[in-house]
Scaffold this active site. Structure first.
Site, PDB file in Angstrom:
ATOM      1  N   GLU A  88       0.820  -1.205   0.000  1.00  0.00           N
ATOM      2  CA  GLU A  88       0.000   0.000   0.000  1.00  0.00           C
ATOM      3  C   GLU A  88       0.857   1.259   0.000  1.00  0.00           C
ATOM      4  OE1 GLU A  88      -3.108   0.427  -0.536  1.00  0.00           O
ATOM      5  OE2 GLU A  88      -3.469  -1.715  -0.716  1.00  0.00           O
TER       6      GLU A  88
ATOM      7  N   CYS B  79     -12.591   1.348 -15.192  1.00  0.00           N
ATOM      8  CA  CYS B  79     -12.995   2.755 -15.080  1.00  0.00           C
ATOM      9  C   CYS B  79     -11.742   3.625 -15.067  1.00  0.00           C
ATOM     10  CB  CYS B  79     -13.831   2.971 -13.815  1.00  0.00           C
ATOM     11  SG  CYS B  79     -14.698   4.560 -13.757  1.00  0.00           S
TER      12      CYS B  79
ATOM     13  N   CYS C 163     -16.841   1.511 -20.589  1.00  0.00           N
ATOM     14  CA  CYS C 163     -18.201   1.574 -20.034  1.00  0.00           C
ATOM     15  C   CYS C 163     -19.101   0.462 -20.573  1.00  0.00           C
ATOM     16  CB  CYS C 163     -18.810   2.940 -20.307  1.00  0.00           C
ATOM     17  SG  CYS C 163     -17.855   4.307 -19.598  1.00  0.00           S
TER      18      CYS C 163
ATOM     19  N   CYS D 259     -18.948  -2.320 -18.270  1.00  0.00           N
ATOM     20  CA  CYS D 259     -19.016  -1.954 -16.856  1.00  0.00           C
ATOM     21  C   CYS D 259     -20.262  -2.518 -16.180  1.00  0.00           C
ATOM     22  CB  CYS D 259     -19.002  -0.431 -16.728  1.00  0.00           C
ATOM     23  SG  CYS D 259     -19.160   0.133 -15.025  1.00  0.00           S
TER      24      CYS D 259
ATOM     25  N   CYS E   3     -24.682   4.712 -13.699  1.00  0.00           N
ATOM     26  CA  CYS E   3     -23.588   5.690 -13.623  1.00  0.00           C
ATOM     27  C   CYS E   3     -24.052   7.056 -14.128  1.00  0.00           C
ATOM     28  CB  CYS E   3     -22.397   5.207 -14.442  1.00  0.00           C
ATOM     29  SG  CYS E   3     -21.020   6.372 -14.475  1.00  0.00           S
TER      30      CYS E   3
END
Length: 361
Positions: free
Chosen positions: A53, A208, A215, A218, A224
């Site tokens: 991370e 995305c 899209c 998606c 959205c």
DNA sequence: AATACGGGGCC
DNA sequence: GGCCCAGTATT
């Protein structure tokens, strides 16, 4: 990993009040299309999650992977990292950038040995109290390592939520970021938190995406806001433009008679803090003054090609001058911030990326 | 609230 | 050549 199916994602009934199936759809997408073979997922220990991370802060996965592999080989667990010399830690970070991440990581490892028995605390407050761990990284660690129910808000999640909910304004603005945190919390599922966290990041990084989001594929495309308004190219709003200042600096490639190179440790603050670099001056006159104070030999600098380097916040033109067959002044020999290094030893030192280019591997 | 802090990928 | 990225700390 299961193969992609051609059918549209099944409609997912709302799992709870205020939930439109966002998390469930993302999880279903993740099972088929997410990344399940990243190095820090096998084994997925708190230490490895934490390290990944931190390395991934402002840094893309493909860049991080080789650094992660080398780093965990050198420092396999938290106590090993805590016990390591700072220079060794920095050397394994060299080239990755944002070096305060490495200094903070090292300091945090030592704090964990002091405060938490050599382990990462399973607690949001205790985690964010450690240097280099903010709210998003703490949430990612808790969710990924233990499956605890905490949101994250990185660049991927900001982009996804800004589009999905049609959130206006640059996400760096505190008011916008506050709204995005609230939205991130509102979508949190009650199970599979580790997968959900990874799902958001994979989704933002591979579907995305900033430019050319897919899209059509998606799982959230029917709800959205940005897609419905034809505004995926406008959301999230870009950072306000700024003019980057330009600076230039002279760096000295000073060699002694044996061909060893003179390095100087950077000051503890500013860019490349505490890294080893070349002696640097504002201009040639200052470089010559530095030479006369620290070295002896002939001032016969050979200019090498300029090296432009772009930071996030300014542009730097490095103007290298090569000096051959110089030697330290006797009085300057005990300066701990200066050292002569054979070419073969350079690889083990923490050098900034452009300086590495100049000196060779 | 604004700025400092790297380096590389991508258009 | 500009923008952005698995952000955080400092001022």
């Amino acid at each position: 990993m299961p193969r992609a199916r051609r059918t549209a994602p099944a409609a997912v009934p709302p799992a709870a009040a205020g939930d439109d199936g966002f998390a469930a759809r993302l999880l279903a997408w993740f099972d088929r299309h997410g990344r399940h073979d990243l190095p820090w997922q096998h084994p997925r220990t708190p230490y490895r999650v934490w390290l990944s991370e931190v390395m991934l802060q402002q840094t893309q996965v493909a860049t991080v992977i080789p650094y992660f592999e080398r780093f965990v080989r050198a420092f396999p667990d938290l106590p090993a990292l805590a016990a390591a010399p700072a220079d060794a830690v920095m050397a394994h970070w060299a080239g990755l950038g944002y070096y305060s991440r490495a200094r903070n990581l090292h300091a945090a490892a030592r704090l964990c040995v002091e405060r938490h028995g050599g382990e990462l605390p399973r607690d949001l407050e205790a985690l964010t109290a450690l240097p280099g761990i903010g709210r998003s990284t703490a949430g990612a660690i808790l969710a990924q390592a233990w499956g605890d129910r905490f949101p994250i808000l990185d660049g991927n999640v900001k982009r996804v939520l800004a589009r999905y909910h049609g959130v206006e304004g640059w996400p760096g603005l505190p008011a916008v970021e506050k709204r995005l945190w609230a939205l991130a919390e509102s979508h949190l599922p009650h199970a599979r938190l580790a997968d959900y966290t990874q799902a958001q990041m994979d989704f933002g990084a591979t579907l995305c995406t900033r430019a050319q989001p897919a899209c059509v594929l998606c799982p959230l495309n029917d709800a959205c806001v940005a897609l419905g308004a034809g505004r995926t190219g406008e959301l999230p709003a870009p950072r306000p433009a700024r003019v980057l200042p330009e600076r230039s600096a002279v760096v000295l490639l000073a060699e002694d008679a044996e061909g060893r190179l003179l390095l100087q440790r950077r000051p503890p603050t500013g860019v490349w803090a505490t890294l080893w670099s070349l002696p640097e001056a504002e201009d040639e006159a200052a470089a010559r003054a530095w030479f006369r104070r620290h070295l002896q030999g002939r001032w016969a600098p050979e200019p090498l090609p300029e090296l432009p380097h772009a930071f996030s916040h300014y542009r730097l033109r490095l103007r290298p001058l090569r000096l051959r067959r110089v030697a330290p002044r006797p009085a300057a020999g005990d300066n701990p911030d200066l050292r002569w290094v054979a070419r073969a030893e350079l690889h083990a030192l923490a050098l900034p990326a452009p300086i590495r280019k100049l000196t060779g591997p």
